[in-house]
Design a protein around this motif. Sequence first.
Motif, PDB file in Angstrom:
ATOM      1  N   ARG A 150      28.299  54.296  32.882  1.00  0.00           N
ATOM      2  CA  ARG A 150      28.488  52.865  33.105  1.00  0.00           C
ATOM      3  C   ARG A 150      27.176  52.193  32.713  1.00  0.00           C
ATOM      4  O   ARG A 150      26.114  52.532  33.229  1.00  0.00           O
ATOM      5  CB  ARG A 150      28.792  52.660  34.592  1.00  0.00           C
ATOM      6  N   ARG A 197      34.076  45.621  31.025  1.00  0.00           N
ATOM      7  CA  ARG A 197      34.569  44.943  32.234  1.00  0.00           C
ATOM      8  C   ARG A 197      34.172  43.475  32.169  1.00  0.00           C
ATOM      9  O   ARG A 197      32.998  43.135  32.010  1.00  0.00           O
ATOM     10  CB  ARG A 197      33.972  45.580  33.498  1.00  0.00           C
ATOM     11  N   GLU A 225      38.723  40.298  37.778  1.00  0.00           N
ATOM     12  CA  GLU A 225      38.087  41.048  36.690  1.00  0.00           C
ATOM     13  C   GLU A 225      39.130  41.846  35.928  1.00  0.00           C
ATOM     14  O   GLU A 225      40.218  42.108  36.427  1.00  0.00           O
ATOM     15  CB  GLU A 225      36.986  41.956  37.228  1.00  0.00           C
ATOM     16  N   ARG A 226      38.795  42.199  34.693  1.00  0.00           N
ATOM     17  CA  ARG A 226      39.712  43.016  33.893  1.00  0.00           C
ATOM     18  C   ARG A 226      38.903  43.978  33.045  1.00  0.00           C
ATOM     19  O   ARG A 226      37.760  43.688  32.666  1.00  0.00           O
ATOM     20  CB  ARG A 226      40.643  42.162  33.034  1.00  0.00           C
ATOM     21  N   LEU A 227      39.548  45.125  32.775  1.00  0.00           N
ATOM     22  CA  LEU A 227      38.918  46.150  31.951  1.00  0.00           C
ATOM     23  C   LEU A 227      39.655  46.183  30.621  1.00  0.00           C
ATOM     24  O   LEU A 227      40.879  46.316  30.602  1.00  0.00           O
ATOM     25  CB  LEU A 227      39.074  47.489  32.676  1.00  0.00           C
TER      26      LEU A 227
END
Length: 325
Positions: free
Chosen positions: A73, A177, A184-186
Amino acid sequence: MLRLPPFQYRAPHSLAEAAHMLSQEGERAMLVAGGTDLFPNMKRRQFTPPVLIGLRGIPSLKSIDGSAEQGLRIGSGVTLTSLAEHPLILGHYPALATAAGSVSTPQLRNVGTIGGNLFLDTRCNYYNQTEFWRQSIGYCMKKDGDVCLVAPGSPRCWAISSADTAPVLVSLNAQARLVSVRGERLVAVRKLFRDDGMYPYTRASDEILSEIILPPVDGWRSVYLKLRRRGSFDFPILGVAVALCTADGTVKDARITLGAVASYPVEATEAAALLVGQRLTPEIIHEVATLAAKRAKPLDNADLTINYRKQVTPIYIRRALSSLA
Ligand SMILES: Cc1cc2nc3c(=O)[nH]c(=O)nc-3n(C[C@H](O)[C@H](O)[C@H](O)COP(=O)(O)OP(=O)(O)OC[C@H]3O[C@@H](n4cnc5c(N)ncnc54)[C@H](O)[C@@H]3O)c2cc1C
Ligand code: SF4
């Protein structure tokens, strides 16, 4: 001397605060990370936002966590220098370390971030000029004018996606992200781009890129080759990002992505599919590189001639594939 236009600077301390500020300010505001792309563009009056929301004071954007087995990450505020020197990235995602380390100069890499690199403004010989220069030729469609000076009959802008890390993140199948007050969205990094030099990103105006997620290494190897005029620093004229998953010398899966050949990172999926089930012989490398290079359609809006750029593309793809053979 080129001067910045006046603007108000907002300095949030958390992602939630930044998202709130961005939603309150709406289209008046732009985000700034390292500012190494945005500030020169503001000096040339390509952007004149009355409000800038600085992301530098948000600690959660600055870390890299994870492992080769689990995936990494990467906070969007991680600098290009940190990325280029990080042992896990150097060891397991070498294409990303190479790409980050090839951006501009050491000084700019010390402040320029991976997030800012992904959202680098598209570039063109007729656009990356001072306000005065652009005014003298009557401007162009991307800013203040209504005609594309590269392709005058064209209804669209062909400015080029020139971010070094973008084709690499696409080839690595990375995810992004995006955070806003709405949640939130990936999304896959490849889905962040669209084939439009004026509106090259699918990110909504209230969304902030918080992190990039690299999948587990799982047998994948990668390489990035960059063509530029000056070896010391320059934007790419061509970027070739290859990722291959091999077992016992046979290719199980492959991705080839070309940077700086269009308004988005171009995936040569048909050519990459030809590699599956094959050993990396000189013959197959030649065939795949020739097919992949057909995806590059250079226009006369970047450095070096179209002809040279066309001829050199299969050679760079061949070199990239050979280095992984
Ligand atoms: C002389 C020179 C040479 C250069 N050479 C290269 C090169 O070879 N290759 C290359 O790729 N780049 C190059 N650059 C461009 C730039 O330095 C890099 O792309 C850098 O990574 C930009 O990062 P930044 O943090 O400074 O971005 P910023 O300038 O802060 O931002 C750039 C854009 O990204 C948006 N943004 C930033 N962070 C986020 C976020 N978290 N979420 C959503 N949007 C965000 C900003 O709103 C802005 O639109 C060069 C620049 C200069 C001045
Ligand atoms: S491609 Fe055309 S519209 Fe786009 S920046 Fe260049 S000249 Fe302007």
